[in-house]
Design an enzyme around this catalytic site. Structure first.
Site, PDB file in Angstrom:
ATOM      1  N   PHE A 134       2.289   8.333  -1.628  1.00 50.90           N
ATOM      2  CA  PHE A 134       1.643   7.041  -1.445  1.00 50.90           C
ATOM      3  C   PHE A 134       0.199   7.062  -1.882  1.00 50.90           C
ATOM      4  O   PHE A 134      -0.431   6.056  -1.985  1.00 50.90           O
ATOM      5  CB  PHE A 134       1.737   6.595   0.021  1.00 50.90           C
TER       6      PHE A 134
ATOM      7  N   TRP B 126       0.843  -1.207   0.000  1.00 49.38           N
ATOM      8  CA  TRP B 126       0.000   0.000   0.000  1.00 49.38           C
ATOM      9  C   TRP B 126       0.868   1.243   0.000  1.00 49.38           C
ATOM     10  O   TRP B 126       0.540   2.248  -0.644  1.00 49.38           O
ATOM     11  CB  TRP B 126      -0.921  -0.006   1.216  1.00 49.38           C
ATOM     12  N   HIS B 127       2.003   1.185   0.692  1.00 45.92           N
ATOM     13  CA  HIS B 127       2.857   2.365   0.803  1.00 45.92           C
ATOM     14  C   HIS B 127       3.677   2.618  -0.457  1.00 45.92           C
ATOM     15  O   HIS B 127       4.125   3.753  -0.664  1.00 45.92           O
ATOM     16  CB  HIS B 127       3.789   2.226   2.005  1.00 45.92           C
ATOM     17  N   GLY B 128       3.879   1.613  -1.286  1.00 41.70           N
ATOM     18  CA  GLY B 128       4.630   1.863  -2.504  1.00 41.70           C
ATOM     19  C   GLY B 128       4.905   0.607  -3.299  1.00 41.70           C
ATOM     20  O   GLY B 128       4.998  -0.491  -2.746  1.00 41.70           O
TER      21      GLY B 128
END
Length: 462
Positions: free
Chosen positions: A462, A318-320
């Site tokens: 993000f 989800w963050h990258g």
């Protein structure tokens, strides 16, 4: 448009608030929707169309889910999830997946799209999905009018970097809300404190992190590498907490209660506790819409471990779209799994040991998060334990100089990582001297912004 920018502070916000406060209450959602779309379009003039399309499709999906019988509603939910996560995949993960598959096939079988990432797509996608799930599960049964739904999705205080708000948290205020001078004043205070955290702490300590990284991740002494790790830990915390506090303050000014997103995470005594306190709304989303539906901890140890593995793998992604984020998520999975076997209870029973564990471990995990190049990440982690494969450029002499230059800033960062400053604020926030301090914080922040030293929020990527 950034909250910490001249355009927002002295152009957009004053004009918007004048319209919002003095227009008849029944039109406020329209003003909020229009202002939010303008706010988003200032940063994403083309992707605002993607946001509008998402609103139209998901509003229709929500209505169908509420109107139809269970089986049809389930099919509509599945189709809407395919659309929402499909858009997120195309813009955020397509090139990452294509790169992996092309390397495995030793050719260019899948085209790389090189699309820029729409601002806030991870946040507003999760927010929309929470609404659709709640409609399907019967937690939200009342039909929502289009303007209210669109205003909920696009609400500019939390549109591009959260917190992730559930519709039930703003539903009543969407119908009717009184804007009182006291709530506007309280919101302005919170906004100013958040602005100070971002501009006066995060940006300033981030300068040290950038300086150390410019020397090269493999060219630092162990002391310099640890200094950089602590600097980045403070930067990302005050950057994101500052944004979340500004969002909460703006929400109060608009008559909403934006949920809390941080609860002094660096004072935790275990990694599990850290994640209960850090980015609270994201953790809540994964818990309610993924971990619990998978079975949570109700189906035995091995199934619990599998569920945690899925959640933390996806939390990392989800963050990258990068291997370092996957690794970051898996590290937390391993640590939390270890704590669930009993280590966590021991840590929380040993106050000093638990705090030291978090204080020393979390900065290491932030290095995995911050450095996307795996080779550079390995060099940096080697430097942290005293292994140097190249010349040390930043050694003891530079560390002493940076301590003299940034020592006071580190003290402020440590202080504001505890609950003491906000506890004192809540206790004395009506006192004239507290108001004076907040005015000074705002003025100093504006001065820094005007000097051109501002930086975008880290979580915008993000």
């Amino acid at each position: 448009m950034l909250f910490s920018s001249v355009e927002f502070l002295f152009r957009f916000l004053p004009v918007f608030m004048l319209l919002y406060l003095f227009i008849p209450e029944k039109y406020r959602n329209i003003v909020l929707l229009s202002g939010s779309l303008l706010f988003y379009a200032a940063g994403e003039p083309y992707y605002v169309l993607l946001l509008i399309l998402s609103i139209l499709i998901n509003y229709g999906a929500g209505k169908l889910i509420l109107d139809k019988e269970k089986k049809t509603a389930k099919n509509v939910l599945i189709l809407s999830l395919i659309y929402n996560f499909g858009m997120l995949f195309i813009f955020k993960y397509w090139d990452f997946a294509a790169g992996i598959l092309n390397r495995l096939s030793a050719g260019e079988t899948i085209p790389v799209l090189s699309l820029s990432l729409p601002l806030g797509i991870s946040f507003y996608t999760f927010q929309i999905v929470s609404y659709l799930f709640d409609c399907y599960r019967g937690k939200w049964k009342e039909k929502t009018d289009f303007v209210s739904f669109a205003a909920y999705v696009t609400m500019f205080p939390q549109l591009v970097a959260g917190p992730i708000v559930k519709y039930e948290e703003v539903a009543e205020r969407m119908k009717a809300r009184k804007i009182r001078a006291k709530s506007v004043e309280s919101g302005l205070k919170l906004f100013s404190i958040g602005l100070g955290l971002k501009v006066l702490l995060a940006n300033q300590i981030g300068t040290l992190w950038n300086t150390l990284m410019s020397a090269g991740p493999g060219n630092l002494s162990a002391a310099a590498a640890w200094m950089g790790a602590f600097a980045y830990s403070f930067q990302i915390y005050f950057d994101f907490w500052g944004y979340s506090l500004m969002a909460k303050g703006l929400g109060k000014m608009l008559g909403f209660r934006i949920p809390r997103n941080f609860n002094d995470p660096y004072t935790s005594r275990s990694v599990s506790e850290f994640w209960r306190r850090w980015h609270i709304t994201l953790g809540r989303w994964f818990r309610e819409y993924l971990y619990i539906p998978l079975g949570g901890n109700r189906k035995g140890f091995f199934r619990t471990m599998f569920n945690l593995f899925v959640v933390w793998s996806l939390t990392g992604l989800w963050h990258g779209a990068s291997f370092n984020f996957v690794l970051w998520g898996l590290i937390f999975f391993g640590l939390i799994a270890l704590e669930k076997k009993g280590f966590g209870k021991w840590l929380e029973s040993k106050k000093i040991a638990g705090h030291l564990y978090v204080i020393l471990l979390i900065p290491v995990t932030w290095m995995v998060f911050a450095i996307t190049d795996m080779r550079q990440l390995l060099h940096y982690l080697q430097n942290m334990i005293g292994i140097h494969l190249s010349d040390v450029i930043v050694g003891s002499e530079q560390v002493v100089r940076y301590l003299k230059e940034y020592g006071v800033l580190f003290i402020f960062c440590i202080l504001f990582s505890t609950s003491c400053p906000m506890d004192l604020y809540r206790k004395y926030k009506q006192k004239w001297y507290v108001i004076a301090i907040i005015v000074v914080i705002f003025c100093l922040s504006v001065y820094e912004i005007m000097s051109g030293s501002d930086n975008p929020f880290l979580y915008f990527r993000f």
